[in-house]
Design an enzyme around this catalytic site. Sequence first.
Site, PDB file in Angstrom:
ATOM      1  N   PRO A 128       0.714  -1.348   0.040  1.00  0.00           N
ATOM      2  CA  PRO A 128      -0.025   0.030  -0.040  1.00  0.00           C
ATOM      3  C   PRO A 128       0.758   1.208  -0.023  1.00  0.00           C
ATOM      4  CG  PRO A 128      -1.106  -1.593   1.413  1.00  0.00           C
ATOM      5  CD  PRO A 128       0.467  -2.139   1.101  1.00  0.00           C
ATOM      6  N   ALA A 130       4.326   1.397  -0.897  1.00  0.00           N
ATOM      7  CA  ALA A 130       5.502   1.101  -1.781  1.00  0.00           C
ATOM      8  C   ALA A 130       4.970   0.721  -2.928  1.00  0.00           C
ATOM      9  CB  ALA A 130       6.381   0.273  -1.017  1.00  0.00           C
ATOM     10  N   TRP A 156      -1.859  -5.908  -5.167  1.00  0.00           N
ATOM     11  CA  TRP A 156      -1.864  -6.033  -6.771  1.00  0.00           C
ATOM     12  C   TRP A 156      -0.975  -7.208  -6.969  1.00  0.00           C
ATOM     13  CZ3 TRP A 156      -5.569  -3.979  -9.266  1.00  0.00           C
ATOM     14  CH2 TRP A 156      -6.001  -2.743  -8.844  1.00  0.00           C
ATOM     15  N   ILE A 157      -1.121  -8.307  -6.653  1.00  0.00           N
ATOM     16  CA  ILE A 157      -0.026  -9.362  -6.956  1.00  0.00           C
ATOM     17  C   ILE A 157      -0.777 -10.115  -7.944  1.00  0.00           C
ATOM     18  CG2 ILE A 157       1.025 -11.450  -5.717  1.00  0.00           C
ATOM     19  CD1 ILE A 157       1.873  -8.315  -4.986  1.00  0.00           C
ATOM     20  N   THR A 158      -0.358  -9.928  -9.130  1.00  0.00           N
ATOM     21  CA  THR A 158      -0.822 -10.802 -10.309  1.00  0.00           C
ATOM     22  C   THR A 158      -0.492 -12.201  -9.921  1.00  0.00           C
ATOM     23  OG1 THR A 158      -0.330  -8.839 -11.775  1.00  0.00           O
ATOM     24  CG2 THR A 158      -0.747 -10.902 -12.837  1.00  0.00           C
ATOM     25  N   HIS A 339     -13.399   2.974 -34.971  1.00  0.00           N
ATOM     26  CA  HIS A 339     -14.395   1.986 -34.969  1.00  0.00           C
ATOM     27  C   HIS A 339     -15.973   2.604 -34.564  1.00  0.00           C
ATOM     28  CE1 HIS A 339     -11.466  -1.381 -35.050  1.00  0.00           C
ATOM     29  NE2 HIS A 339     -12.579  -2.078 -35.278  1.00  0.00           N
ATOM     30  N   GLU A 364       4.733  -3.098 -13.346  1.00  0.00           N
ATOM     31  CA  GLU A 364       6.139  -3.458 -13.508  1.00  0.00           C
ATOM     32  C   GLU A 364       6.948  -2.109 -14.127  1.00  0.00           C
ATOM     33  OE1 GLU A 364       7.502  -6.993 -15.406  1.00  0.00           O
ATOM     34  OE2 GLU A 364       5.473  -7.886 -15.187  1.00  0.00           O
TER      35      GLU A 364
HETATM   36  N1  CAA Z   1      19.512  -4.748 -11.886  1.00  0.00           N
HETATM   37  C1  CAA Z   1      20.257  -5.061 -10.484  1.00  0.00           C
HETATM   38  N2  CAA Z   1      20.549  -3.983  -9.828  1.00  0.00           N
HETATM   39  C2  CAA Z   1      19.732  -3.065  -9.849  1.00  0.00           C
HETATM   40  C3  CAA Z   1      18.886  -2.798 -11.012  1.00  0.00           C
HETATM   41  C4  CAA Z   1      18.862  -3.714 -12.080  1.00  0.00           C
HETATM   42  N3  CAA Z   1      18.045  -3.365 -13.202  1.00  0.00           N
HETATM   43  N4  CAA Z   1      18.524  -1.391 -10.974  1.00  0.00           N
HETATM   44  C5  CAA Z   1      18.929  -0.935  -9.622  1.00  0.00           C
HETATM   45  N5  CAA Z   1      19.965  -1.753  -9.139  1.00  0.00           N
HETATM   46  C6  CAA Z   1      20.731  -1.760  -7.928  1.00  0.00           C
HETATM   47  C7  CAA Z   1      21.578  -0.274  -7.966  1.00  0.00           C
HETATM   48  O1  CAA Z   1      22.737  -0.602  -8.750  1.00  0.00           O
HETATM   49  C8  CAA Z   1      21.769  -0.164  -6.448  1.00  0.00           C
HETATM   50  O2  CAA Z   1      22.890  -1.021  -5.997  1.00  0.00           O
HETATM   51  P1  CAA Z   1      23.873  -0.397  -4.794  1.00  0.00           P
HETATM   52  O3  CAA Z   1      23.163  -0.638  -3.740  1.00  0.00           O
HETATM   53  O4  CAA Z   1      24.903  -1.375  -5.106  1.00  0.00           O
HETATM   54  O5  CAA Z   1      24.343   0.873  -5.140  1.00  0.00           O
HETATM   55  C9  CAA Z   1      20.501  -0.600  -6.114  1.00  0.00           C
HETATM   56  O6  CAA Z   1      20.000  -1.491  -6.861  1.00  0.00           O
HETATM   57  C10 CAA Z   1      19.574   0.686  -5.644  1.00  0.00           C
HETATM   58  O7  CAA Z   1      19.178   1.154  -6.833  1.00  0.00           O
HETATM   59  P2  CAA Z   1      18.614   2.477  -6.857  1.00  0.00           P
HETATM   60  O8  CAA Z   1      19.519   3.615  -6.043  1.00  0.00           O
HETATM   61  O9  CAA Z   1      18.487   3.157  -8.408  1.00  0.00           O
HETATM   62  O10 CAA Z   1      17.318   2.539  -6.161  1.00  0.00           O
HETATM   63  P3  CAA Z   1      15.907   3.527  -5.888  1.00  0.00           P
HETATM   64  O11 CAA Z   1      15.176   3.358  -4.603  1.00  0.00           O
HETATM   65  O12 CAA Z   1      16.416   5.014  -6.322  1.00  0.00           O
HETATM   66  O13 CAA Z   1      14.958   2.980  -7.140  1.00  0.00           O
HETATM   67  C11 CAA Z   1      13.827   2.564  -9.090  1.00  0.00           C
HETATM   68  C12 CAA Z   1      15.137   2.896  -8.474  1.00  0.00           C
HETATM   69  C13 CAA Z   1      14.083   2.241 -10.574  1.00  0.00           C
HETATM   70  C14 CAA Z   1      12.900   3.871  -9.025  1.00  0.00           C
HETATM   71  C15 CAA Z   1      12.992   1.399  -8.633  1.00  0.00           C
HETATM   72  O14 CAA Z   1      12.440   1.643  -7.074  1.00  0.00           O
HETATM   73  C16 CAA Z   1      11.875   0.819  -9.426  1.00  0.00           C
HETATM   74  O15 CAA Z   1      11.962   0.291 -10.446  1.00  0.00           O
HETATM   75  N6  CAA Z   1      10.466   1.249  -8.995  1.00  0.00           N
HETATM   76  C17 CAA Z   1       9.356   0.421  -9.804  1.00  0.00           C
HETATM   77  C18 CAA Z   1       9.010  -0.457  -9.275  1.00  0.00           C
HETATM   78  C19 CAA Z   1       8.175  -1.571  -9.852  1.00  0.00           C
HETATM   79  O16 CAA Z   1       8.256  -1.692 -11.113  1.00  0.00           O
HETATM   80  N7  CAA Z   1       7.133  -2.129  -9.358  1.00  0.00           N
HETATM   81  C20 CAA Z   1       6.217  -3.080  -9.823  1.00  0.00           C
HETATM   82  C21 CAA Z   1       6.101  -4.322  -9.253  1.00  0.00           C
HETATM   83  S1  CAA Z   1       5.510  -5.788 -10.062  1.00  0.00           S
HETATM   84  C22 CAA Z   1       3.977  -5.315 -10.581  1.00  0.00           C
HETATM   85  O17 CAA Z   1       3.643  -4.293 -11.320  1.00  0.00           O
HETATM   86  C23 CAA Z   1       2.878  -6.307 -10.081  1.00  0.00           C
HETATM   87  C24 CAA Z   1       2.932  -7.833 -10.460  1.00  0.00           C
HETATM   88  O18 CAA Z   1       2.008  -8.394  -9.829  1.00  0.00           O
HETATM   89  C25 CAA Z   1       3.923  -8.006 -11.238  1.00  0.00           C
END
Ligand code: CAA
Length: 382
Positions: A128, A130, A156-158, A339, A364
């Site tokens: 909720p 995050a 929202w867990i697919t 359409h 995602e």
């Molecule tokens: N692969 C591996 N490591 C990664 C990475 C990647 N793609 N992206 C970041 N990291 C690592 C970074 O290198 C960093 O490592 P260190 O600790 O060594 O420095 C660490 O992760 C933290 O990275 P950030 O500082 O970039 O993290 P942030 O808090 O600023 O967040 C963000 C970055 C891109 C905004 C991320 O929070 C994000 O992707 N948010 C969106 C979340 C999301 O997609 N949620 C959907 C969930 S699933 C869904 O939708 C529903 C379902 O049922 C499927």
Amino acid sequence: MHFELTAAQREVQARARHFAQEEVAPLAREADERGEFPLHLVRRMGALGFLAGAIGPAYGGSGMDHLSAALVYEELGRADSSVRGFLAVHAGLVAACIHDWGSEEQKQRYLPRLATGELIGCYCLTEPNAGSDAASIETTAWADGDSYVLDGEKIWITNGGIAHLAIVFASRDRAARHRGICAFLVETSAPGLRREPMADRELGHRAADHARLLFEGCRVPASAMLGPPGEGFKVAMAALDHGRLGVAAGAVGVAQACLDACVSFARERRQFGRRIGDFQMIQAQLADMAADVEAARLLTYRAAWLKDQGHSATRETSMAKLFATEIAVQAASNAVLIHGGRGYANGYPVERYYRDIKGLQIYEGTSHIQRIVIARELLGKE
Ligand code: CAA
């Protein structure tokens, strides 16, 4: 530079297209209306080698390359985003993630059964408080002897209500932000885990299963940890790199389906004594849609190809997801418009494409998040 698919890729594409058009598309409208996921398709996708497509035969997968897996998502996306969404989570966020991060014991225990569909997987990150800020999760994991106790709420867990296995992200040290996060493999029969459907009705993906999972003193053995302690955030992000490619390819499929529907409608629908396709305003929309679909497809295939070359492709995957979902939203909007009144009702599938596609732009990682990922790769992070 080669733009031709290999013989093996064409074979996977044909297999996926046949399945999607013959077995998935005919069920899509009814599944959408009933709000029920067609569960029998899971075993079928297992038999066709799609559930663990990019995983090698040693773990029950079919060992296809990432480009072939993208072709499967594209074909399923053309037919039904709810089914494609199931696969992007099960295969991309769960099976591929276990393959990348799991111990040999975890891989042997879960991957072969995920590959057949005996087990269904879900990925539990969102809470909720995050969503986009995934590092701020509040679910906790307290070490207690040789086990961890999980407490918290995931939404929202697919696949959440139908899954047998969940990858759960929880923090053992919230002050440490992302460095406190650990990933766990939790069997959904575990005591202390409760599941319920999401309360509100969604705009689209009505056949998909979306659930709320509650962890109340849910005890898991320490051996259930996936990846090293404190590396759970990286596990989550790396999994999303797989999943987002599936969403991008699915969006290409939706955009292609919109184009196909519009071309066919523009040929048959007559107004002012002519086919509506003879009017230049309709032609311009169709031409823009066709160019957008091709551009999105090329970005998506390139991201998949880079993964096949062993590159991480985080930036290219985010570019593909951003662009493909944005153009598909536009394509679906124009498809309804072309359409006319018919597009506004569910006798034609464009109404469902229009409702479904909005979800791909959000889950995602929203379009805003994809832009953040791309911009950080361009600028670096201070
Ligand atoms: N692969 C591996 N490591 C990664 C990475 C990647 N793609 N992206 C970041 N990291 C690592 C970074 O290198 C960093 O490592 P260190 O600790 O060594 O420095 C660490 O992760 C933290 O990275 P950030 O500082 O970039 O993290 P942030 O808090 O600023 O967040 C963000 C970055 C891109 C905004 C991320 O929070 C994000 O992707 N948010 C969106 C979340 C999301 O997609 N949620 C959907 C969930 S699933 C869904 O939708 C529903 C379902 O049922 C499927």
